[in-house]
Motif scaffolding. Structure first.
Motif, mmCIF file in Angstrom:
data_model
loop_
_atom_site.group_PDB
_atom_site.id
_atom_site.type_symbol
_atom_site.label_atom_id
_atom_site.label_comp_id
_atom_site.label_asym_id
_atom_site.label_seq_id
_atom_site.Cartn_x
_atom_site.Cartn_y
_atom_site.Cartn_z
ATOM 1 N N PHE A 104 -5.360 3.067 -8.041
ATOM 2 C CA PHE A 104 -3.915 3.000 -7.791
ATOM 3 C C PHE A 104 -3.458 4.249 -7.025
ATOM 4 C CE2 PHE A 104 0.482 3.852 -8.772
ATOM 5 C CZ PHE A 104 1.101 2.623 -8.852
ATOM 6 N N ARG A 105 -3.930 5.425 -7.474
ATOM 7 C CA ARG A 105 -3.486 6.677 -6.860
ATOM 8 C C ARG A 105 -3.970 6.809 -5.421
ATOM 9 N NH1 ARG A 105 -5.889 8.487 -11.824
ATOM 10 N NH2 ARG A 105 -4.301 8.528 -13.471
ATOM 11 N N GLN A 106 -5.102 6.187 -5.102
ATOM 12 C CA GLN A 106 -5.659 6.300 -3.747
ATOM 13 C C GLN A 106 -5.112 5.246 -2.793
ATOM 14 O OE1 GLN A 106 -9.868 6.096 -4.502
ATOM 15 N NE2 GLN A 106 -9.864 7.990 -5.714
ATOM 16 N N ASP A 107 -4.339 4.306 -3.299
ATOM 17 C CA ASP A 107 -3.781 3.238 -2.462
ATOM 18 C C ASP A 107 -2.717 3.820 -1.528
ATOM 19 O OD1 ASP A 107 -2.336 1.061 -1.423
ATOM 20 O OD2 ASP A 107 -2.831 -0.186 -3.141
ATOM 21 N N PRO A 108 -2.884 3.695 -0.200
ATOM 22 C CA PRO A 108 -1.899 4.251 0.741
ATOM 23 C C PRO A 108 -0.480 3.737 0.501
ATOM 24 C CG PRO A 108 -3.897 3.584 1.904
ATOM 25 C CD PRO A 108 -4.023 3.074 0.497
ATOM 26 N N ARG A 109 -0.351 2.490 0.042
ATOM 27 C CA ARG A 109 0.982 1.932 -0.199
ATOM 28 C C ARG A 109 1.682 2.681 -1.331
ATOM 29 N NH1 ARG A 109 2.396 -4.518 -0.924
ATOM 30 N NH2 ARG A 109 4.652 -4.265 -1.295
ATOM 31 N N ASN A 110 0.926 2.977 -2.398
ATOM 32 C CA ASN A 110 1.521 3.693 -3.524
ATOM 33 C C ASN A 110 1.851 5.133 -3.151
ATOM 34 O OD1 ASN A 110 1.245 1.411 -5.135
ATOM 35 N ND2 ASN A 110 -0.820 2.001 -5.802
ATOM 36 N N ARG A 111 0.983 5.753 -2.356
ATOM 37 C CA ARG A 111 1.258 7.122 -1.915
ATOM 38 C C ARG A 111 2.517 7.159 -1.044
ATOM 39 N NH1 ARG A 111 -4.926 9.261 -0.462
ATOM 40 N NH2 ARG A 111 -5.538 9.667 -2.633
ATOM 41 N N ALA A 112 2.666 6.181 -0.184
ATOM 42 C CA ALA A 112 3.860 6.132 0.673
ATOM 43 C C ALA A 112 5.116 5.917 -0.165
ATOM 44 C CB ALA A 112 3.699 5.022 1.711
ATOM 45 N N THR A 113 5.028 5.057 -1.175
ATOM 46 C CA THR A 113 6.189 4.808 -2.050
ATOM 47 C C THR A 113 6.569 6.065 -2.809
ATOM 48 O OG1 THR A 113 5.503 2.502 -2.330
ATOM 49 C CG2 THR A 113 7.091 3.367 -3.918
ATOM 50 N N PHE A 114 5.571 6.773 -3.340
ATOM 51 C CA PHE A 114 5.863 8.002 -4.090
ATOM 52 C C PHE A 114 6.547 9.022 -3.192
ATOM 53 C CE2 PHE A 114 4.793 12.067 -6.126
ATOM 54 C CZ PHE A 114 5.203 11.804 -7.427
ATOM 55 N N MET A 115 6.065 9.180 -1.965
ATOM 56 C CA MET A 115 6.697 10.136 -1.052
ATOM 57 C C MET A 115 8.095 9.687 -0.660
ATOM 58 S SD MET A 115 5.115 12.880 -0.652
ATOM 59 C CE MET A 115 6.352 13.395 0.523
ATOM 60 N N GLN A 116 8.308 8.390 -0.556
ATOM 61 C CA GLN A 116 9.635 7.907 -0.176
ATOM 62 C C GLN A 116 10.665 8.235 -1.246
ATOM 63 O OE1 GLN A 116 10.416 6.757 2.843
ATOM 64 N NE2 GLN A 116 12.548 6.864 2.118
ATOM 65 N N ILE A 117 10.235 8.259 -2.509
ATOM 66 C CA ILE A 117 11.143 8.655 -3.597
ATOM 67 C C ILE A 117 11.689 10.059 -3.343
ATOM 68 C CG2 ILE A 117 11.176 9.317 -6.047
ATOM 69 C CD1 ILE A 117 9.268 6.913 -6.549
ATOM 70 N N PHE A 118 10.862 10.945 -2.798
ATOM 71 C CA PHE A 118 11.289 12.318 -2.519
ATOM 72 C C PHE A 118 12.142 12.405 -1.249
ATOM 73 C CE2 PHE A 118 8.047 13.080 -5.566
ATOM 74 C CZ PHE A 118 8.353 14.293 -6.155
#
Length: 856
Positions: free
Chosen positions: A382-396
């Motif tokens: 989950f943590r390595q999924d580019p989609r999840n990483r992009a979503t987490f950064m978008q929160i910031f």
């Protein structure tokens, strides 16, 4: 010959023996539920015997209520009872009841009693939710059962589940507000604080009032609680129960707060021991905070579910949002119950969606439960999924809602699951005498402070910082630096350096540009630097500013570090930040920015001339004639002008220009520019112990010294400037304080009597139980002219005077002093000179004398 024990003595001894047996059994098996149950039964037996002995069996009914009625009686808790009288009790009954109540106290029970008829119970329960709640939990102990059964039936018929739910949830909100603060973070109340036992009781009270069951297994059978949730809630409840039992047994009284005095002892009872990285008490507090967090999470899930059951007739209004989510009665809900199992990426998207819809009040009950159980989907894949990483950064990167979103993610365990290093510091307490929040809470406070600078509604608080952050391109790098600045606390080693590794890995994995990766890592590594320079070094010395400019290198890095530093200090404790520290940091920022704007180099001659011209301009504002400063300035060298800012130079010239060689000490005081504290000027023929006498005076009068600049003129006069804070809770007029200081301090300096140190005073309870080992360091300064003395110790009244006395005994000259007090921790820095420092043997003796003074 020993007289036979009276029945009263026998009952008292029997109860004391039973308590002792139960305590010994508990220490052996650590079974909290068994202790609470068996102690309740022991009290039942004692009260039933007393009741019968007094002939009350047929006259009235004795019932256990409250915690005792629940069958959970803690060692020193009140024994809450209801004596249910007939409608018209006789005088004999009343007399016997009064005697019975006295006997309960005599045998050693702390009694909380109410004596009422059935009608009185119903009337008072209808008008007071506390009484209604107390009567909700009850057991028959002695006497006829029929009156008790009738009362329970009538109470149930009278009860309004909707009103009860609203009353108890409002009561919980008020309690959380009341018990969330500095003292409750350091010494939490196991019963009343957020995540405490009372939150669990609230769930069961509401459930019972609504006819849904009065225990966790009942809620499982009703489908309100899952088996996994029940296991977690029972485990957390038992953790809190054990802590509370330990507190009562160790304190030998009712004590529901995890107070400093007992934290280490309770930790030892749990089998915890100090390690190089963490005290036993810090390990214990982390266990507590994690249990409380679990209770808080499940309380947040179960109360909305109970609300849904109780308000089942309310129409369900939904509105489509996207393929995964919809709005349900003003909350964010999931369209399918297994959406997070089928689409794990929707977990982070749920928080981003709620962040983008501020009109929604939170997550719907079904969504909360799905999120709670969906946490297990957050793994390495989950943590390595580019989609999840992009979503987490978008929160910031979202323009609003970051703080609220991160707090929600932390509350429901998502943030610690996505960032495992963050998960390690959840609930970690810091017994450093100035952080009053757990590490995770402090980090979120820092991010909150940074976001607050950027919100227009708060621009009036720190207008300059607001302008800086609003001009800052890609502010998410600041929020990420705030998130990672303390993430390596508790691992041992330098957390700033360890945190760099975590920050670099995160930024690289989440695709930040190289310059942003470098900036986040640099901020994490240097997040303590600016504060240390401002509070421990002479920021008006151009060489200090030059060194800091060399470190900052660019205005962008300087602005970022300044913003993070202020947010960090303000996030440690409400008592640590003040306007004096704000001024020091702002002055250092502006001075460094001027250097960077000129290409990174200081022209010392131009800087000094500019400072003199600024001082002259200040003098003209006070109608001081041209050239009036020349006499004083002729006795001052370059060092003086390097150490003082223009406003101070002008003030000195204004008050001293008429009398350059007085015979007696002259003292002048004024309000500081920031209106927080006073500036005090001492001008006197120089003599030994002058600095120590000034420190002793301020110690005796409870004024706290924050800064001292000590200078000797060419013609042998001491020209010393102190920045002092007035005593706490002082409500006198500033003019009276100024007059007092000017007269009394001058008299204290003029005397030839032996120096008298102020009394030590009482140290704080926190420092008493978490003492700081004194640290003394002496090293040459950067110019190799003087020496820097650094001291770390527990703060207490008169500490600075004792340090100054030792320095005077060794004939050392103090050039400047920076006094930093962080809660109960003193971190002081002195620039000193003298022959003793150049002899290794004498220097070692000085260090030993200072450590001895710090330990007194």
């Amino acid at each position: 010959m020993t007289l036979a024990a009276t029945p009263l003595q026998r009952w008292r001894q029997t109860l004391a023996d039973k308590r002792q047996q139960l305590a010994e059994a508990y220490r052996a098996d650590r079974d909290a539920p068994a202790f609470l149950r068996h102690y309740s039964q022991a009290v039942d037996q004692a009260l039933a015997e007393l009741w019968r002995e007094q002939g009350l069996d047929e006259l009235a009914t004795l019932a256990a209520v409250g915690g005792y009625g629940r069958g959970q009686l803690f060692p020193s808790s009140d024994v809450d009872i209801l004596i249910l009288l007939p409608d018209q009790p006789s005088s004999e009954t009343n007399d016997k009841v009064s005697h019975f109540i006295g006997l309960m106290w005599d045998i050693g029970l702390e009694i909380g009693h109410s004596v009422r008829t059935t009608d009185e119970c119903l009337r008072e329960a209808a008008g007071d939710i506390t009484i209604e709640t107390n009567l909700l939990e009850n057991r028959l102990v002695a006497g006829p059962a029929e009156p008790w059964r009738k009362l329970m039936t009538r109470l149930e018929a009278q009860r309004d589940p909707l009103a009860f739910f609203e009353g108890k949830t409002l009561e919980q909100q008020q309690r959380h507000t009341r018990h969330f603060g500095v003292s409750n973070n350091l010494e939490p109340n196991l019963k009343e604080s957020p995540g405490g036992l009372r939150d669990l009781h609230t769930i069961l009270w509401i459930s019972k009032a609504a006819g849904l069951g009065d225990n966790w297994d009942s809620l499982v059978r009703r489908g309100i609680l899952t088996l996994a949730e029940a296991r977690l809630i029972k485990h957390s409840e038992e953790q809190l129960q054990k802590l509370r039992i330990d507190l009562h047994l160790l304190a030998r009284r009712r004590e529901d707060r995890l107070i400093f005095d007992l934290q280490q002892q309770v930790a030892q009872a749990w089998g915890l021991a100090d390690t190089p990285a963490k005290r036993a008490s810090e390990q214990l507090m982390q266990l507590y905070f994690r249990a409380a967090k679990t209770v808080n999470q499940l309380n947040g899930i179960l109360l909305p579910n109970l609300r849904g059951r109780i308000y089942s007739q309310v129409p369900r209004v939904t509105q489509h949002i996207n393929e995964y989510f919809h709005a349900v009665n003003g909350m964010l809900g999931i369209r399918e119950v297994n959406v997070f199992d089928k689409h794990p990426h929707a977990i982070l998207e749920a928080f981003l969606t709620l962040q983008r819809h501020p009109e929604l009040s939170g997550f719907a009950p079904r969504m909360l439960r799905a999120l709670w159980h969906g946490r297990s989907q957050i793994n390495d894949r989950f943590r390595q999924d580019p989609r999840n990483r992009a979503t987490f950064m978008q929160i910031f990167r979202e323009p609003a809602g970051l703080t609220r979103t991160l707090r929600r993610m932390n509350l429901y365990g998502i943030l610690g699951q996505y960032l495992p290093n963050f998960g390690q510091i959840v609930g970690q307490m810091q017994h450093d005498l100035f952080h009053v929040y757990t590490v995770d809470e402090h980090i979120l406070m820092v991010v909150r402070n940074l976001r607050r600078f950027a919100i227009s509604a708060y621009n009036h608080e720190y207008p300059f910082l607001s302008r800086l952050i609003n001009d800052f391109d890609r502010p998410e790098v600041l929020y990420l630096a705030g998130l990672f600045h303390d993430i390596a606390k508790g691992r041992g080693g330098d957390h700033s350096q360890l945190g760099i590794v975590d920050a670099e890995a995160f930024c690289r994995d989440h695709g930040l540009p190289p310059e942003d990766c470098e900036l986040v890592a640099w901020l994490v590594g240097q997040h303590l630097t600016m504060s240390s320079i401002a509070q421990k070094q002479d920021i008006y010395d151009p060489e200090t500013v030059q060194r800091f400019a060399d470190l900052a290198r660019t205005p962008r890095r300087l602005a970022a570090l300044y913003l993070l530093t202020v947010a960090d200090i303000r996030g440690t404790s409400p008592k640590v930040w003040n306007t004096w520290k704000a001024k020091l940091l702002e002055d250092l920022y502006h001075a460094t920015l001027r250097v960077l704007s000129r290409g990174g180099e200081i022209d010392l001659a131009s800087e000094l001339e500019a400072r003199k011209n600024q001082a002259r301009a200040q003098l003209r504002l006070h109608a001081i004639p041209d050239g009036a400063e020349a006499g004083l300035w002729a006795q001052l060298d370059t060092v003086y002008f390097l150490r003082h800012e223009a406003k101070e130079i002008a003030w000195h010239a204004r008050v001293l220009n008429r009398q350059l060689s007085p015979d007696l000490p002259q003292v002048r005081a004024r309000l500081a520019d920031d209106h927080e504290g006073l500036q005090v000027l001492i001008y006197s023929p120089d003599k030994p112990e002058l600095f120590a006498r000034a420190c002793a005076f301020f110690g005796r009068t409870n004024y706290s010294i924050a800064d001292a600049k000590v200078y000797t003129t060419r013609h042998g006069y001491a020209l010393d400037t102190f920045h002092v804070f007035v005593p706490e809770h002082h409500d006198g007029d500033y003019r009276d304080m100024i007059n007092f200081i000017e007269f009394e301090l001058a008299a204290a300096l003029a005397t030839d009597q032996p120096l008298q140190l102020p009394p030590q005073g009482r140290i704080s309870r926190h420092l008493k139980h978490f003492p700081i080992t004194p640290q003394v360091s002496i090293r040459p300064d950067d110019r190799d002219n003087d020496f820097i003395l650094s001291i770390v110790a527990g703060d207490r009244p008169g500490l600075l005077a004792r340090i100054a006395k030792v320095l005077a005994d060794y004939r050392l000259n103090v050039q400047s002093a920076k006094i930093m007090t962080l809660g109960s921790r003193a971190e002081d820095s002195f620039q000193i000179s003298g022959a003793a420092l150049k002899d290794d043997k004498t220097s070692l003796a000085l260090e030993a004398a200072l450590i001895a003074a710090l330990r007194v």
